[in-house]
Design an enzyme around this catalytic site. Structure first.
Site, PDB file in Angstrom:
ATOM      1  N   SER A 294       0.861  -1.179   0.000  1.00  0.00           N
ATOM      2  CA  SER A 294       0.000   0.000   0.000  1.00  0.00           C
ATOM      3  C   SER A 294       0.899   1.230   0.000  1.00  0.00           C
ATOM      4  O   SER A 294       2.053   1.167   0.437  1.00  0.00           O
ATOM      5  CB  SER A 294      -0.884   0.005   1.257  1.00  0.00           C
ATOM      6  OG  SER A 294      -1.538   1.252   1.412  1.00  0.00           O
TER       7      SER A 294
ATOM      8  N   TYR B 297      -2.456  -0.514  10.422  1.00  0.00           N
ATOM      9  CA  TYR B 297      -2.549  -1.066   9.064  1.00  0.00           C
ATOM     10  C   TYR B 297      -1.277  -0.742   8.284  1.00  0.00           C
ATOM     11  O   TYR B 297      -0.697  -1.618   7.629  1.00  0.00           O
ATOM     12  CB  TYR B 297      -3.770  -0.496   8.347  1.00  0.00           C
ATOM     13  CG  TYR B 297      -3.863  -0.917   6.893  1.00  0.00           C
ATOM     14  CD1 TYR B 297      -4.106  -2.247   6.553  1.00  0.00           C
ATOM     15  CD2 TYR B 297      -3.686   0.006   5.862  1.00  0.00           C
ATOM     16  CE1 TYR B 297      -4.186  -2.641   5.224  1.00  0.00           C
ATOM     17  CE2 TYR B 297      -3.763  -0.382   4.532  1.00  0.00           C
ATOM     18  CZ  TYR B 297      -4.008  -1.700   4.214  1.00  0.00           C
ATOM     19  OH  TYR B 297      -4.073  -2.093   2.899  1.00  0.00           O
TER      20      TYR B 297
END
Length: 275
Positions: free
Chosen positions: A136, A149
């Site tokens: 990500s 995360y």
């Protein structure tokens, strides 16, 4: 050249779009996920070759079962492993429960590690293969509420960098794909956590984060757009070590990772609070 490709997290979102696109290009796709009903529907709706594989990446027995399932259908071995399975957990660090943090690391980091390690022996034996890890942009830079995360994705980045050097001499490529915000189930369900304001000092930040996430998801890329990058990373002859998806986000990532830290912090806080 047709390839045997395993895609984890293939029952929805980016994984599903990637499996469909690979199958449409003539590759044999082992679509892996916990939801076998979705996988069977996926296999039925495409003219290409999609083989459903039940896989919970946090279950060692299921990982071994996936290796056996691939070996039965593709004795020559897997050509490409796409580690896509994962989910998001957002919120100020202090507000998150330890069990929830442990669970997201088990899926996003340990699960990816276990699946990769399970398929590496046959790739080494064949002296060829490719591992594509879905990270990500939050694995390269952090915004408020993304610490845990993002931490899982920072870990994926670090493991991928080390692994790329470790297996290069065996003819194995390791590639990282870094999506920005994507309008998929990972963002509309697991990431959009309803914070209960249990710690009053964070209530305003939680409201700002919720609005920010909703705006980013609404403006985010489609799963199909990210899948196009994943398919390219999986099949191109000489892949780059990293791809940002969509590519236009690379400019934002470069700016936020090269600015002085305190300035970058201020810009990111302002962005979240102005949503």
């Amino acid at each position: 050249m047709r390839k045997n490709v395993l895609v984890t997290g293939a029952s929805s979102g980016i994984g599903r779009a990637t499996a469909l696109r690979l199958a449409a290009e003539g590759h044999t796709v082992f679509a892996a996920a916990r939801r076998t009903d979705r996988l069977e529907a996926l296999a039925a709706e495409t003219p290409g070759t999609i083989v459903p594989v039940q896989l919970d990446v946090t279950d060692p027995d299921a990982v071994r079962g996936a290796v056996a399932a691939v070996a039965e259908r593709a004795p020559a071995g897997l050509d490409v492993l796409v580690n896509n399975a994962g989910y998001a957990l957002t919120g100020p660090v202090e507000t998150l429960e330890t069990d929830a943090v442990r669970a997201v690391f088990e899926t996003n980091v340990v699960g990816l590690f276990d699946v990769t390690r399970a398929f590496l022996p046959q790739m080494r034996a064949n002296r060829r293969g490719r591992i594509v890890n879905v990270s990500s942009m939050l694995g390269r830079m952090t915004v408020p509420g993304s610490g845990v995360y993002g931490g899982t994705k920072y870990a994926v980045e670090a493991m991928s960098d080390a692994l790329r050097m470790e297996v290069r001499s065996f003819g194995i490529d390791v590639v990282v794909v870094e999506p920005g915000f994507v309008d998929t189930e990972i963002d509309t369900t697991s990431a959009m956590i309803a914070h209960d304001g249990a710690i009053a000092d964070y209530a305003e930040l939680e409201r700002d984060m919720t609005a920010y996430l909703a705006a980013q998801v609404k403006a985010g890329a489609t799963a199909e757009a990210v899948a196009a990058t994943l398919v390219h990373a999986s099949t191109v002859r000489n892949p780059k070590p990293r791809y940002v998806a969509p590519a236009k986000n690379a400019i934002v990532l470069k700016v936020l990772t090269t600015l002085p830290t305190r300035l970058a912090d201020r810009l990111k806080l302002q962005t979240v609070r102005s949503s």
